[in-house]
Design a protein around this motif. Structure first.
Motif, PDB file in Angstrom:
ATOM      1  N   TYR A 187     -20.909  -6.960   5.028  1.00 28.21           N
ATOM      2  CA  TYR A 187     -20.155  -6.737   6.266  1.00 28.21           C
ATOM      3  C   TYR A 187     -18.681  -6.863   5.940  1.00 28.21           C
ATOM      4  O   TYR A 187     -18.187  -7.927   5.590  1.00 28.21           O
ATOM      5  CB  TYR A 187     -20.554  -7.761   7.330  1.00 28.21           C
ATOM      6  N   GLU A 188     -17.981  -5.730   6.011  1.00 29.58           N
ATOM      7  CA  GLU A 188     -16.543  -5.700   5.759  1.00 29.58           C
ATOM      8  C   GLU A 188     -15.872  -4.790   6.765  1.00 29.58           C
ATOM      9  O   GLU A 188     -16.400  -3.731   7.099  1.00 29.58           O
ATOM     10  CB  GLU A 188     -16.256  -5.149   4.358  1.00 29.58           C
ATOM     11  N   ASP A 189     -14.728  -5.193   7.237  1.00 30.91           N
ATOM     12  CA  ASP A 189     -13.908  -4.375   8.137  1.00 30.91           C
ATOM     13  C   ASP A 189     -14.694  -3.912   9.358  1.00 30.91           C
ATOM     14  O   ASP A 189     -14.554  -2.775   9.804  1.00 30.91           O
ATOM     15  CB  ASP A 189     -13.324  -3.160   7.399  1.00 30.91           C
ATOM     16  N   GLN A 232     -10.571 -15.386   3.031  1.00 32.51           N
ATOM     17  CA  GLN A 232     -11.486 -14.892   2.018  1.00 32.51           C
ATOM     18  C   GLN A 232     -12.912 -15.289   2.342  1.00 32.51           C
ATOM     19  O   GLN A 232     -13.840 -14.529   2.107  1.00 32.51           O
ATOM     20  CB  GLN A 232     -11.106 -15.446   0.654  1.00 32.51           C
ATOM     21  N   ASP A 233     -13.097 -16.457   2.912  1.00 32.47           N
ATOM     22  CA  ASP A 233     -14.432 -16.946   3.200  1.00 32.47           C
ATOM     23  C   ASP A 233     -15.073 -16.229   4.378  1.00 32.47           C
ATOM     24  O   ASP A 233     -16.281 -16.055   4.401  1.00 32.47           O
ATOM     25  CB  ASP A 233     -14.403 -18.451   3.495  1.00 32.47           C
ATOM     26  N   TYR A 234     -14.296 -15.811   5.369  1.00 32.07           N
ATOM     27  CA  TYR A 234     -14.887 -15.331   6.605  1.00 32.07           C
ATOM     28  C   TYR A 234     -14.733 -13.834   6.856  1.00 32.07           C
ATOM     29  O   TYR A 234     -15.279 -13.319   7.803  1.00 32.07           O
ATOM     30  CB  TYR A 234     -14.307 -16.104   7.793  1.00 32.07           C
ATOM     31  N   ASN A 235     -13.983 -13.112   6.052  1.00 26.19           N
ATOM     32  CA  ASN A 235     -13.811 -11.685   6.277  1.00 26.19           C
ATOM     33  C   ASN A 235     -14.943 -10.860   5.691  1.00 26.19           C
ATOM     34  O   ASN A 235     -15.079  -9.698   6.014  1.00 26.19           O
ATOM     35  CB  ASN A 235     -12.483 -11.193   5.698  1.00 26.19           C
ATOM     36  N   ARG A 236     -15.749 -11.421   4.849  1.00 27.13           N
ATOM     37  CA  ARG A 236     -16.802 -10.669   4.175  1.00 27.13           C
ATOM     38  C   ARG A 236     -18.097 -11.472   4.185  1.00 27.13           C
ATOM     39  O   ARG A 236     -18.105 -12.655   3.892  1.00 27.13           O
ATOM     40  CB  ARG A 236     -16.368 -10.383   2.751  1.00 27.13           C
TER      41      ARG A 236
END
Length: 132
Positions: free
Chosen positions: A56-58, A39-43
Motif C-alpha cells: 500500500y503506497e500513495d 517511513q514507518d506509516y506511509n507504506r
C-alpha cells in the motif's frame, strides 16, 4: 573476645546495571522523529504467499508476484471501490432529498404560524370592536 564465625567483614558485591540503547521513537531527536514516523506509516507490506506481496503506497494497493491471484485481488479491490462509490452516490442523493423535505416542512410551518398570528390579530380587533 568477639566471635567471628558467621561474619566475614565484607559485604556482597553489587551488580552493575546494563545500559541499553532504547528502540523507542521517544528517545530520538526532534529532527529525526518526523522522518522515521513517515517511513514507518506511509507504506504497508503484506506477504500473501511465498511468491506474492501486496504493498500500500500513495493511497493504492499494488500486488506483485506471479499468477492470476494478483489480478484477482486488484479486480476485487476495484469492484469493492465501485460498490462503495455507488453507495456514496445513493446516500448523497438521499441526503439531498431529506434536506429538501426539511426545507419544505419549515416553509409550511412558517406559513401556518403567520396565518395563525394574522387570525389572532383579527380576533383581537373584532373583540375590541364588540366590547368597545
Amino acid at each position: 573476645m568477639p566471635l567471628r564465625f558467621f561474619s566475614r567483614g565484607r559485604s556482597p558485591s553489587k551488580k552493575l546495571s546494563r545500559r541499553s540503547s532504547s528502540l523507542s521513537a521517544l528517545s530520538r531527536s526532534a529532527d529525526q522523529l518526523p522522518s522515521t514516523l513517515a517511513q514507518d506509516y506511509n507504506r504497508i507490506d503484506l506477504k500473501l504467499s511465498e511468491d506474492q506481496r501486496a504493498t500500500y503506497e500513495d493511497g493504492a494497493w499494488r500486488v506483485s508476484g506471479s499468477g492470476d491471484v494478483g489480478t484477482a485481488i486488484t479486480g476485487k479491490i476495484v469492484h469493492a471501490d465501485q460498490k462503495l462509490l455507488k453507495k456514496i452516490k445513493s446516500l448523497e442523493e438521499e441526503n439531498r432529498k431529506l434536506r429538501l423535505k426539511t426545507e419544505l416542512l419549515l416553509d409550511m410551518l412558517t406559513e401556518k404560524s403567520a396565518e395563525h398570528q394574522m387570525t389572532e390579530q383579527a380576533l383581537k380587533q373584532l373583540r375590541l370592536k364588540c366590547n368597545g
